[in-house]
Structures are given as structure tokens and as C-alpha cells.
Design a protein around this motif. Structure first.
Motif, PDB file in Angstrom:
ATOM      1  N   MET A  16      -3.350  16.384 -22.181  1.00  0.00           N
ATOM      2  CA  MET A  16      -3.312  15.473 -21.111  1.00  0.00           C
ATOM      3  C   MET A  16      -2.194  14.875 -21.498  1.00  0.00           C
ATOM      4  O   MET A  16      -1.188  14.494 -22.785  1.00  0.00           O
ATOM      5  CB  MET A  16      -4.209  13.861 -21.393  1.00  0.00           C
ATOM      6  CG  MET A  16      -5.956  13.951 -21.629  1.00  0.00           C
ATOM      7  SD  MET A  16      -6.711  12.735 -22.442  1.00  0.00           S
ATOM      8  CE  MET A  16      -6.279  11.196 -20.903  1.00  0.00           C
TER       9      MET A  16
ATOM     10  N   HIS B 169       2.761  14.218 -12.798  1.00  0.00           N
ATOM     11  CA  HIS B 169       1.339  14.807 -12.580  1.00  0.00           C
ATOM     12  C   HIS B 169       0.643  14.024 -13.567  1.00  0.00           C
ATOM     13  O   HIS B 169      -0.268  14.588 -14.839  1.00  0.00           O
ATOM     14  CB  HIS B 169       1.149  15.764 -13.161  1.00  0.00           C
ATOM     15  CG  HIS B 169       1.733  16.664 -11.268  1.00  0.00           C
ATOM     16  ND1 HIS B 169       1.031  16.445 -10.132  1.00  0.00           N
ATOM     17  CD2 HIS B 169       2.699  16.890 -11.300  1.00  0.00           C
ATOM     18  CE1 HIS B 169       1.750  16.968  -9.027  1.00  0.00           C
ATOM     19  NE2 HIS B 169       3.136  17.681  -9.512  1.00  0.00           N
TER      20      HIS B 169
ATOM     21  N   ASP C  67      -1.435  12.175 -16.430  1.00  0.00           N
ATOM     22  CA  ASP C  67      -3.482  12.174 -16.581  1.00  0.00           C
ATOM     23  C   ASP C  67      -3.348   9.938 -16.748  1.00  0.00           C
ATOM     24  O   ASP C  67      -4.658   9.946 -16.162  1.00  0.00           O
ATOM     25  CB  ASP C  67      -3.891  12.143 -17.805  1.00  0.00           C
ATOM     26  CG  ASP C  67      -3.691  13.661 -17.105  1.00  0.00           C
ATOM     27  OD1 ASP C  67      -4.199  14.868 -15.811  1.00  0.00           O
ATOM     28  OD2 ASP C  67      -2.643  15.054 -17.575  1.00  0.00           O
TER      29      ASP C  67
END
Ligand code: AMP
Ligand code: GLY
Length: 422
Positions: free
Chosen positions: A1, A63, A65
Motif C-alpha cells: 500500500m 495514488h 491508498d
């Protein structure tokens, strides 16, 4: 992640270091971060923690998470709400729940309504009424601004005159802007203070190792209040009996009260306690990890912090078995000379590697990287944490490492933990 931590102090450095240990975390980002955090995470110094829009934009662009929102202001400003609305998972209470810290009147009303032990207090929106009330009271007495005030909105007044001055400063001087428009005047409690940081997902509440902060600037708890000059965990004052009492009389009732009021608190609930003659009472709640308590508590965590944060967000904290290391941890804060008043910055720091070689972890709070190396860039500069089998060992180890670090005007307390070392 890919995980983003919001904030840029010693506490965030400790959170980043713990998250970096997790096999679930592939990439770590921090906004704004600091020069020390940059060793562990990619930092974004131009993105302010309080700029919610910029945080959401950064998380989207990179991006990310999962975002851990650590400081009080962005939580109160709705950073978690905004991230979640943008479809980005975030750890921390929403703005409504963050009022547990952001409004002392909000949390005081909750405690009163649900019988949670705390100091008796009165709320004032008019300065004249507050001053008239003070004429009927005796010192010492405590005056608090309602809102967030960088930890400076509390005056424990030794005389009624001092309390009057505090009321005038807050309500007329506009020292704290809107935060001081309403004040609380409350009974002064006496006893030792203990911090219990708790993970809670709104369904269950899991206390971490209890800790103790040292708020005054100088040895012997003298001098002005600071953001915290050192901490240790676990607190020997927090015996098994005390822990049970606090769970039954404060932690569970607080969880039930928040739910009964119709809001869900997910994140870290900081419960500041005074252990009085009449039992433990709440001094304050914060809606986040404490600083510098976190620098002493997280190094003792044996479980995966990332896993815990995800479980909190998804409300399945009860499924986890959170484990702690044996032994103790102590954190010594190295501050700039003059702090919490005026101080100079830009002093070259030496000995960081020696402190690390001595087995300590050095958390950066206010440093900057230059061509010459790290220099000071804040009031609290570093937090040096060491572990030990006992609290005494941890304190000795932390001081041995802290004394290897030098910069012009360096100030540290020399008595962290001394009252409680056997
Ligand atoms: P707070 O910002 O609410 O944590 O307050 C800062 C510090 O002021 C606390 O850590 C206590 O040392 C002190 N304090 C706050 N409220 C009280 C009280 N009612 N009685 C005695 N001390 C207090
Ligand atoms: N150590 C006190 C606080 O984090 O508010």
C-alpha cells in the motif's frame, strides 16, 4: 500500500517509523514531513497539514491508498471527511468527532451529561459574567479557552488576579481569536497526570501503554508550560487496579457516551487523566496521538500499526490482538535554548549518529537539512527515545544517547522519569 502521513513533528516521525516496519506498507509519504522524516518517507514540505484541499489533491495525484491524519487542526478542519468523500481511505476522527478535542465545552458537556469524572466547570460567553464569577471563587483555579490554541489555551491560575487576567486576555485581547470567544472556568484538580492513548473504532476501545508527559520547561516541574519536554511508558502509576478503574469509569463510559450522542469516533482518543484523591478524572481529551507520548509509546508496540489503523477505519478492531513489548521506553526532548519563549534557529546539530549507535532512536521535530548537515529549525528540535528492561534502564539509556547530541543552546530536562524510577 501507498500510505500518506499528514503532519511534520516528532510524533509524525514516530508514526512514520512504525508504519515503515509494516509489510503492508510499500511506499510512505509525509506532508509536510521534516528533515528527519525524509529518511523514512518522501516528504512534501510545501503541502501544509492544515491545507485540506492540498492534502486531498496530493493523495489523489500520488495514488495514495491510505492517509493517516495525525495533528489536531486538520482533523478539526475535516481532513478525514474530505479524504473519505474523495474515495481515499483515512485514519482519524471526522470533524464532528474531533470536537472531543477541538471544543473543550463540547467534551465537558458530554462528560457532565454521562457522569464521567472530571473537574467541575462553568462556561462563559460574556467577559463580565466570567469576571463576576471569579469574584466568588478561590484560587488556584483553571481558565481554558474553548477551542484549539496550540496547547496554550489553559491557564492554571495561582491567584484570582491571574485568572482575571487570563479571562481578559482570552475574551478581550483576542489572543486566541475565535478559540477564546468562549471560556471555561474550572476547579483545579490535584494529583499526578497520566496519558492513556486509546485506539477506538467506535465499537471497542483499546488502551495503549499508559504514559507520562513532562509539560514544564525546567527540572522539578518548574518554568512555563511547553509542548512536552519528555515522556515515558508504561506509567508505573497506572497499576492494574487503576487500569481497571479507568476502563470502567472513564474509557467505556466515554465510548458509550459518544455513541449515545450519535457520533462514531474512529482513530486515537487521547485521554489525559489526573489521578486525584477521589480517583481518576479526565483533564482533557485529544482526538489524536500525543506528542511526545507517542515517541515513547509506539516503540513499545509489537503489532503492525498499519493493520491496526485499517482495522480501526473498518470497525473491526475487536478482531485484533494488539501486542506490546516488555520493558519500558523513555523519550528525552532536546529543545532550543529559550523555548517555549524566543529562541534562535539554524544551529548545527552534531552527534546524531553517535546517539543512534548508542541504541537510541532519534525523532526529529524541528530540524532542517543544509549543506553542512542538520540544523535546528524549531523550539522542540529532537526526541531521543531508548528502551530498557525497566523504566530506570530506559531513562539511563535515553540520557546516555541524548548527551551525545550537541547544538548551541541545547536545553533538555535532566529529570525525565525521575519521580517514578524505583
Ligand atoms: P490541557 O490543554 O487541557 O491538557 O491542559 C494543559 C495542562 O493544564 C494539563 O496537562 C494540566 O496539567 C493542566 N490542567 C488542565 N486542567 C486542569 C484542572 N482542572 N486542574 C488542574 N490542572 C489542570
Ligand atoms: N503531550 C500533550 C499533547 O499531545 O497534547
Amino acid at each position: 500500500m501507498k500510505v500518506l502521513v499528514v503532519g511534520g513533528g516528532g510524533r509524525e516521525h514516530a508514526v512514520c517509523k512504525k508504519l515503515a516496519e509494516s509489510p503492508l506498507v510499500d511506499a510512505l509519504l509525509c506532508a509536510p514531513g521534516n528533515a528527519g522524516i525524509a529518511q523514512t518517507a518522501q516528504c512534501f514540505p510545501d503541502v501544509k497539514a492544515t491545507d485540506v484541499e492540498a492534502i486531498v489533491a496530493l493523495a489523489g495525484k500520488e495514488h495514495v491508498d491510505f492517509v493517516c491524519v495525525t495533528p489536531d487542526d486538520p482533523l478539526a478542519l475535516g481532513c478525514v471527511d474530505a479524504l473519505e468523500a474523495a474515495g481515499i481511505a483515512a485514519f482519524g476522527p471526522n470533524a464532528y468527532a474531533a470536537q472531543m478535542e477541538a471544543s473543550k465545552i463540547f467534551s465537558k458537556n458530554l462528560m457532565k451529561k454521562y457522569g464521567i469524572p472530571t473537574a467541575e466547570s462553568e462556561v462563559f460567553t460574556e467577559m463580565d459574567a466570567a469576571l463576576a464569577y471569579l469574584d466568588t471563587r478561590r484560587a488556584p483555579i483553571v481558565v481554558k479557552a474553548d477551542g484549539l490554541a496550540l496547547g496554550k489555551g489553559v491557564v492554571v491560575a495561582g491567584t484570582i488576579e491571574e485568572a482575571r487576567q487570563a479571562v481578559v486576555d482570552m475574551m478581550q485581547g483576542g489572543k486566541f481569536g475565535k478559540s477564546g470567544a468562549r471560556v471555561l472556568i474550572e476547579e483545579c484538580m490535584f494529583g499526578r497526570e497520566v496519558t492513556v492513548l486509546c485506539f477506538t473504532d467506535g465499537k471497542c476501545i483499546v488502551p495503549m501503554r499508559a504514559s507520562q508527559d513532562h509539560k514544564r520547561a525546567y527540572d522539578g516541574d518548574k518554568g512555563p508550560n511547553t509542548g512536552g519536554m519528555g515522556a515515558f511508558a508504561p506509567s508505573p502509576l497506572y497499576t492494574e487496579d487503576m487500569a481497571k478503574r479507568v476502563t470502567d469509569e472513564i474509557l467505556l463510559p466515554t465510548l458509550r457516551a459518544m455513541n449515545a450522542e450519535g457520533f462514531t469516533f474512529k482513530g486515537v482518543l487521547y485521554v489525559g487523566l489526573m489521578l486525584t484523591e477521589d480517583g481518576p478524572k479526565v483533564v482533557e481529551y485529544n482526538a489524536r496521538f500525543g506528542d511526545p507520548e507517542t515517541q515513547a509509546v509506539l516503540p513499545l508496540l509489537d503489532s503492525d500499526l498499519m493493520e491496526i489503523m485499517m482495522a480501526v477505519r473498518e470497525q473491526r478492531l475487536s478482531e485484533l490482538d494488539i501486542r506490546w513489548k516488555d520493558g519500558a521506553a523513555a523519550c528525552i526532548v532536546l529543545a532550543s535554548g529559550g523555548y517555549p519563549g524566543k529562541y534562535e534557529s539554524g544551529k548545527l546539530i552534531s552527534g546524531l549518529d553517535d546517539a543512534a549507535a548508542a541504541g537510541a532512536t532519534v525523532y526529529h521535530a524541528g530540524t532542517k537539512m543544509t549543506d553542512e548537515g542538520y540544523v535546528t529549525a524549531g523550539g522542540r528540535v529532537l526526541g531521543v527515545t531508548a528502551l530498557g528492561e525497566t523504566l530506570g534502564d530506559a531513562v539511563v539509556n535515553a540520557y546516555a544517547a541524548a548527551r551525545k547530541i550537541h547544538f548551541d543552546g541545547v536545553h533538555m530536562r535532566t529529570d525525565i522519569g525521575s519521580k517514578d524510577c524505583k
